[in-house]
Design an enzyme around this catalytic site. Structure first.
Site, PDB file in Angstrom:
ATOM      1  N   ASP A  38     -26.510  -4.080  -4.115  1.00  0.00           N
ATOM      2  CA  ASP A  38     -26.954  -2.725  -4.398  1.00  0.00           C
ATOM      3  C   ASP A  38     -26.818  -1.920  -3.105  1.00  0.00           C
ATOM      4  O   ASP A  38     -26.664  -2.492  -2.017  1.00  0.00           O
ATOM      5  CB  ASP A  38     -28.403  -2.760  -4.888  1.00  0.00           C
ATOM      6  CG  ASP A  38     -28.947  -1.391  -5.237  1.00  0.00           C
ATOM      7  OD1 ASP A  38     -28.186  -0.565  -5.777  1.00  0.00           O
ATOM      8  OD2 ASP A  38     -30.134  -1.145  -4.956  1.00  0.00           O
ATOM      9  N   ASP A  40     -28.701   1.650  -2.113  1.00  0.00           N
ATOM     10  CA  ASP A  40     -29.948   2.227  -1.608  1.00  0.00           C
ATOM     11  C   ASP A  40     -31.062   1.184  -1.639  1.00  0.00           C
ATOM     12  O   ASP A  40     -31.288   0.523  -2.652  1.00  0.00           O
ATOM     13  CB  ASP A  40     -30.353   3.435  -2.445  1.00  0.00           C
ATOM     14  CG  ASP A  40     -29.298   4.530  -2.441  1.00  0.00           C
ATOM     15  OD1 ASP A  40     -28.428   4.513  -1.547  1.00  0.00           O
ATOM     16  OD2 ASP A  40     -29.337   5.400  -3.336  1.00  0.00           O
TER      17      ASP A  40
END
Length: 212
Positions: A38, A40
């Protein structure tokens, strides 16, 4: 799992099925393992109001060294990120590309081996039911096919969900995220999910990943 619409991922800076040039791994040949990351809360500091420009991007300390360590351990590194502001009309694919360009530059400025092999994103809003949007596994399906085809130097022909019956071995791969949707995508794809502290990012779990 079936979604109402088969909305597929987008690829940063290129068409989804265009050829991908992979840089050699530092310590030998690839054995099939991918680190699905991922963005953020894993590579950079997240925000409830999104990362809206390159100027807002703040990479966590030790992130570049962590990405480099993954590559040195034989992982291909792919970012898989939900980016609904594109689908919501808040900003464009081009703006997102400028953010990812800055991300790559910051990582490489700290460690020349902190190379991201591939960045995929879902531009769709949550209500669109996109197969590409985590917790659905569409981005991970695409990443596996793109990287595997590129390693073999063959044409990329993407299939998704029930149309893809790839015999993919994810036993050595990992998915790192900071939210339930990331762990859901890992579960739905059949890869080990590792959750990190969103205040620290990937450095929080790099020892667990590498077995140090």
């Amino acid at each position: 799992m079936v979604c109402e619409f088969m909305l597929i991922p987008r690829r940063d800076g290129a068409e989804i099925d265009s050829p991908l040039e992979l840089l050699p791994l530092p310590n030998g040949t690839w054995d099939g393992k991918i680190a699905y990351l991922d963005r953020d809360g894993v590579l950079n500091v997240g925000s409830e109001n999104y990362i809206n420009s390159p100027e807002e991007l703040v990479v966590f300390p030790n992130t570049a060294d962590s990405v480099a360590a993954l590559r040195e351990s034989g992982f291909r590194v792919c970012v898989v990120t939900n980016q609904s502001p594109v689908g919501r009309g808040l900003w464009s694919d081009e703006n997102l590309h400028s953010i990812h360009k800055k991300l790559r530059e910051l990582l490489l400025s700290e460690n020349s081996n902190a190379h991201l092999d591939l960045i995929l994103y879902s531009p769709y809003a949550p209500w669109e039911g996109a197969w590409a949007r985590k917790p659905n596994p569409g981005m991970l399906e695409a990443a596996r096919q793109i990287i595997s085809a590129s390693e073999k130097n063959i044409e990329i022909k993407l299939r998704f969900d029930n149309d893809w019956h790839g015999n993919h071995d994810e036993s050595k791969s990992i998915m790192v995220g900071d939210r339930d949707v990331d762990m859901g995508a890992a579960f739905n794809f059949g890869v080990k999910g590792i959750r990190c502290n969103p205040e620290i990012g990937i450095y929080d779990v790099i020892s667990e990943i590498l077995g140090d």
